[in-house]
Design an enzyme around this catalytic site. Structure first.
Site, PDB file in Angstrom:
ATOM      1  N   GLU A 120      -2.259  20.022   9.548  1.00  0.00           N
ATOM      2  CA  GLU A 120      -0.826  19.819   9.690  1.00  0.00           C
ATOM      3  C   GLU A 120      -0.201  20.567  10.870  1.00  0.00           C
ATOM      4  O   GLU A 120       0.825  20.148  11.386  1.00  0.00           O
ATOM      5  CB  GLU A 120      -0.113  20.225   8.392  1.00  0.00           C
ATOM      6  CG  GLU A 120      -0.478  19.381   7.193  1.00  0.00           C
ATOM      7  CD  GLU A 120      -0.136  17.926   7.373  1.00  0.00           C
ATOM      8  OE1 GLU A 120       1.015  17.626   7.751  1.00  0.00           O
ATOM      9  OE2 GLU A 120      -1.027  17.078   7.174  1.00  0.00           O
ATOM     10  N   SER A 390       4.570 -29.024 -18.904  1.00  0.00           N
ATOM     11  CA  SER A 390       5.713 -29.929 -18.751  1.00  0.00           C
ATOM     12  C   SER A 390       7.029 -29.227 -18.449  1.00  0.00           C
ATOM     13  O   SER A 390       8.044 -29.892 -18.240  1.00  0.00           O
ATOM     14  CB  SER A 390       5.875 -30.789 -20.006  1.00  0.00           C
ATOM     15  OG  SER A 390       4.846 -31.751 -20.057  1.00  0.00           O
TER      16      SER A 390
END
Length: 772
Positions: A120, A390
Site C-alpha cells: 500500500e 400460457s
C-alpha cells in the site's frame, strides 16, 4: 554686471524635460518591440510566482493550524446501515454490523505490517504522511494511459476511509493531506500501522485484521502465516470484489503482487516468496440477520443498489445509511402466509416465487423469495426462471389487437393443427369448433393462438413482450411461431413488470425495492425511479384486460379468482410436462405474479410432483390459490376500482398477411420429435385447466403441458433454475363454457411491427441460468 550674469545664466541653462511617473501596470510595455511589448517582464513573472506561493503557503498554514486531529478511535467509527419497511420506522435488518476486535501491533507476526507497507505505501517510513513523488508518478502513469494508480499514502487512506469518507474535490483532498501530515506528526509509524490494521475493512463484514483472520481462515491474527497475511493485504483495495470466494483469479494475482513487492523491498527473501502457496479460505459465513424470508429482501436491496452503480458493497456496510424499502410490512406477511398455506406434503424441492407491484410507480409491495435465505441464498422471485406457459398468450393477443384483430373474430380451434412440419394440439386433442378470440382466451386454446400468431407474426408477439417489460435477453424469447405458447423463461419479477404494464393501462414503470435513502444527517440522498413510459395505447390495453377478465369468470380456467369480489384480470400458465405453473393477474391498483417449479438433484428441471390431493400441479390450482390468498388480504382495505371499458370496434377489418414459416433445416432434428421414446413425439399444446377436477370417468388431467420435449440441462451447483427449452402450452377445461358478452368491434389498425415476418417453427436454445 548683474544683468550680464543673469543673461548668461539664462542662456547657459538647459531646459529640463518633465519626468513621467511609472505606473504599476505597464502594458503594453513602452519602448519594446512589437512582440516583446506584450510579454511580461521577468520581474512580473517572479513577483507573481512569489505572490501565489506566499498565498498558498499562508492558506496551507492557516488550514494546518485550524484543522483538528480527532482521536484514533474516531477514525474507526464505521457505522452500520439500517434497512426499513415502507413506513420508514420498522426495521427489517442491518447491513454489516461492525465486527472489530483491536489487537496490538506487536502481537502480530512481522510480515503482517511489512506486507501492508510493501503493498500500500512502499515509502511509508520515509514520507511525512503524504508522498509528493508518489503522487506525481501516479499522475504521469495515469496520463500515459497506464493502469490507473492512486497517489495516496497509507496514512491518507486511513484518513479518507474513516474520517472524511471518499472525496475527489480539491478542497477535500487538501484537507485529507493536512490531516495526514498532522497525524504523522502526532502518532508514530507503528501507531499509524496499528490503527490502520485495526480499522480497515477486509470484506465479509470484518473490520480489522483480527476479524479478517477469523472470517477468512478461522484463526487468530497472531497465527497468520506469510501466505495468509499476503492474501488479506492483497484484497484491501476492493475486498468484496477480490474475495477468493468471488474472484479467485484476481485474488491470486494480487497475492502474487504482494509477495513480489515484499521480496523487492527485502522484507522477505526471494526463496520465501517462491515457497509461498496460495492459501485456502473458509466459506463466507452468512449473517444471522439474513435468516428467514426477510433475508431475501435485504439481499435484493443490496443487489439493486450495487447493480445500479449507486453504491458499492463497502459503502453500504460503512456509511451509516437509512434505507427505506417499498415493501409493505402487512403485505409481506400476507405473501409469506399465502405460501405457508400450501399442504404439508409439498415436496422439499418445490419452489414458489411471488412478486406484487404497484402499477402506478413500480414499487415492489411484497416479495416471496424463499423460506430461508441462510438455507438457500437464491431468490425464487427475482433470480430463478420458469417457463411462462400460457401466461405468455396475452402478448400475442395484444399484438393482434394492435394489428386490428377483434375479440369477436372467429378462428378454427380444431386439434391438431399442423404448420411448418409441426403439430400443435389442444387439451385431449379436442377442438371447440369455430370460436371467438375471447372464447379462446377464456379456455386458453393453443391452436387458435398459433393461428393468431401466424397472422400477426411471432416477431410482433415478441416485440409486445419486450415492450411490456420482459428483457430482450430472456432465455427462450425468440421469433418462432410457438413463442406465443410460452417457451420463454422469465423471472416472476420480470413477468410482474409486464402485467403491471397492463394494469397501468399501457404505461411501463421500473420495478424497484428501494424507495429512498437517508444519510446520517437525515437528508434524502437517493430515491427510486418511479417514472413511467407509455408503451401501449390505453384503448388496446382496455380490450386486452376485457379478454383477461374472462379467464377468471365462470367457465374460465381460473374461475375461483372471482371470489376476490372486485374486477380482476389474469392468466394461468402451465408448461409442457408440468415443469412450471403460473398465475399472473392484476386489479387496477396492484399486479401480482406467482410461479411454481421443481428442481432435480442435479439442478435439472423436473415435472411438478403432485401433492395436496391434486393429480397434477397446474396454474389453475396452487399458483392461483396462492395468488387469491394473498390478494384477498392485500386488497382488503383498497377501494374497489373498475377497469376502463373496452373500446368499440368496426364490423370488418383489413386482411392481415399470413405468416409463412420456413421449412425446418434438414440437418436438425425436428422439434416435434422426442429425443427419447419416453415422451410424446409431437407437441401437445392444450388449452387451460378447469376450475374443478372431473367428477366422472378416468382421472385425466384438466391442464396439460404444451409444445416441445424438454432438453435436460445441468445447471450450476448453486441453486440452479429450471430449463426453458420446451415450448409450453396451456391446458383448458373439457367443456366449452360458451362466450361471454363481448365488446363491439373497433377501427382497423396499421401501426406496429411488420405483420408478415419470415420465421421458423420453434427450435429453442439451451438455457443458461442467471448467476446466483
Amino acid at each position: 554686471m548683474a544683468s550680464n550674469r543673469q543673461g548668461s545664466t539664462k542662456r547657459g541653462k538647459k531646459s529640463a524635460k518633465p519626468t513621467k511617473k511609472k505606473s504599476l501596470w505597464n502594458y503594453p510595455r513602452r519602448g519594446k518591440g512589437r512582440i516583446r511589448r506584450w510579454l511580461p517582464s521577468w520581474r512580473f513573472i517572479v513577483g507573481s510566482f512569489l505572490l501565489v506561493a506566499a498565498t498558498g503557503v499562508g492558506a496551507f498554514a492557516y488550514l494546518y493550524m485550524t484543522t483538528e486531529v480527532p482521536e484514533p478511535d474516531d477514525f474507526a467509527l464505521a457505522q452500520s446501515t439500517d434497512v426499513y419497511y415502507a413506513d420508514g420506522e420498522t426495521k427489517i435488518g442491518t447491513f454489516a454490523n461492525v465486527r472489530r476486535t483491536s489487537v496490538p501491533l506487536d502481537s502480530l507476526p512481522d510480515y503482517v505490517p511489512h506486507a501492508v507497507v510493501a503493498s500500500e505505501d512502499q515509502r511509508f517510513y520515509e514520507n511525512a504522511g503524504i508522498d509528493i513523488r508518489g503522487t506525481i508518478r501516479a499522475a504521469i502513469n495515469n496520463l500515459q494511459g497506464k493502469p490507473i494508480q492512486g497517489g495516496s499514502t497509507l496514512t491518507q487512506q486511513y484518513v479518507e476511509r474513516y474520517y472524511m469518507g471518499t472525496t475527489t474535490s480539491i478542497p477535500g483532498k487538501l484537507r485529507e493531506a493536512i490531516l495526514a501530515l498532522k497525524i504523522d506528526q502526532s502518532q508514530s509509524k507503528d501507531e499509524i500501522l496499528e490503527n490502520y490494521l485495526n480499522t480497515i475493512y477486509f470484506g465479509r463484514g470484518s473490520y480489522g485484521i483480527q476479524e479478517a483472520a477469523e472470517s477468512y481462515f478461522g484463526i487468530d491474527a497472531a497465527d497468520l502465516t506469510l501466505d495468509q497475511a499476503a492474501l488479506l493485504v492483497a484484497i484491501i483495495p476492493s475486498p468484496s470484489n477480490w474475495d477468493p470466494a468471488v474472484n479467485p483469479d484476481q485474488a491470486m494475482a494480487r497475492w502474487e503482487r504482494v509477495l513480489r513487492r515484499m521480496a523487492e523491498d527485502e522484507w522477505i527473501t526471494v526463496e520465501e516468496a517462491e515457497a509461498a502457496r496460495f492459501p485456502d479460505t473458509i466459506e463466507p459465513a452468512a449473517q444471522n440477520q439474513y435468516s428467514g424470508t426477510d433475508g431475501y429482501i435485504l439481499a435484493e436491496v443490496r443487489r439493486e443498489l450495487v447493480n445500479s452503480g449507486a453504491y458499492t458493497e463497502d459503502e453500504l456496510d460503512t456509511m451509516g445509511l437509512d434505507i427505506v424499502t417499498t415493501i409493505d410490512e402487512d403485505m409481506q406477511g400476507y405473501a409469506v402466509q399465502a405460501v405457508e398455506n400450501l399442504p404439508e406434503d409439498r415436496p422439499d424441492n418445490n419452489y414458489v416465487g411471488l412478486i406484487s407491484m404497484n402499477p402506478e410507480n413500480g414499487e415492489i409491495m411484497a416479495m416471496y423469495g424463499g423460506e430461508d435465505y441462510l438455507t438457500r441464498a437464491r431468490n425464487t422471485a427475482t433470480q430463478d426462471r420458469a417457463q411462462a406457459g400460457s401466461t405468455f398468450k396475452p402478448f400475442g393477443l395484444l399484438a393482434g389487437i394492435e394489428a386490428g384483430v377483434s375479440l369477436t373474430d372467429r378462428y378454427d380451434s380444431s386439434s391438431p393443427y399442423e404448420v411448418g412440419g409441426q403439430e400443435f394440439e389442444n387439451f385431449q386433442l379436442r377442438g371447440l369448433g369455430n370460436i371467438t378470440l375471447l372464447e379462446a382466451t377464456a379456455n386458453s386454446v393453443n391452436t387458435v393462438y398459433i393461428r393468431l400468431n401466424e397472422e400477426v407474426g411471432p416477431q410482433a408477439t415478441r416485440d409486445v413482450a419486450v415492450r411490456a417489460g420482459l428483457p430482450e435477453s430472456t432465455p427462450g424469447l425468440d421469433d418462432t411461431l410457438s413463442n406465443v405458447l410460452g417457451s420463454a423463461s422469465p423471472t416472476a419479477k420480470e413477468m410482474a413488470n409486464a402485467y403491471s404494464t397492463f394494469a397501468a393501462q399501457g404505461i411501463r414503470t421500473n420495478p424497484h425495492i428501494v424507495r429512498e435513502i437517508r444519510n446520517r444527517d437525515g437528508d434524502v440522498i437517493y430515491t427510486g425511479d418511479t417514472s413511467g413510459e407509455r408503451v401501449f395505447e390505453a384503448d388496446d390495453i382496455a380490450n386486452l384486460t376485457y379478454a383477461l377478465e374472462s379467464v377468471v369468470s365462470p367457465g374460465g380456467t381460473a374461475s375461483q379468482i372471482s371470489a376476490l369480489g372486485r374486477p380482476v384480470a389474469g392468466k394461468t400458465g402451465t408448461s409442457s410436462f408440468l415443469v412450471s405453473a403460473w398465475f399472473a393477474g392484476y386489479v387496477p391498483q396492484l399486479a401480482t405474479v406467482v410461479d411454481m417449479y421443481q428442481i432435480g438433484p442435479n439442478g435439472e428441471e423436473e415435472s411438478l410432483t403432485p401433492f395436496g390431493g391434486q393429480w397434477a400441479i397446474q396454474g389453475g390450482n396452487f399458483p392461483a390459490q396462492i395468488w387469491l390468498d394473498f390478494m384477498m388480504e392485500a386488497t382488503r382495505d383498497m377501494e374497489v376500482e373498475d377497469f376502463p371499458e373496452p373500446a368499440s370496434e368496426p364490423t370488418t377489418r383489413a386482411p392481415i398477411p399470413t405468416f409463412v414459416p420456413e421449412p425446418e433445416p434438414t440437418t436438425e432434428e425436428p422439434t416435434t420429435e422426442e429425443p427419447t421414446t419416453e415422451e410424446p413425439t409431437t407437441e401437445e399444446p392444450t388449452t387451460e385447466e378447469p376450475t374443478e377436477e372431473p367428477t366422472t370417468g378416468d382421472p385425466t388431467p384438466t391442464e396439460e403441458p404444451t409444445t416441445e420435449d424438454p432438453i435436460p440441462t445441468v445447471e450450476p451447483t448453486v441453486d440452479p433454475t429450471p430449463d426453458p427449452t420446451v415450448d409450453p402450452t396451456e391446458p383448458g377445461p373439457p367443456d366449452n363454457p360458451g362466450p361471454r358478452p363481448t365488446p363491439g368491434r373497433r377501427k382497423t389498425r396499421t401501426k406496429g411491427p411488420p405483420l408478415s415476418p419470415a420465421g421458423q417453427v420453434p427450435n429453442c436454445t439451451q438455457y443458461v441460468p442467471d448467476e446466483a
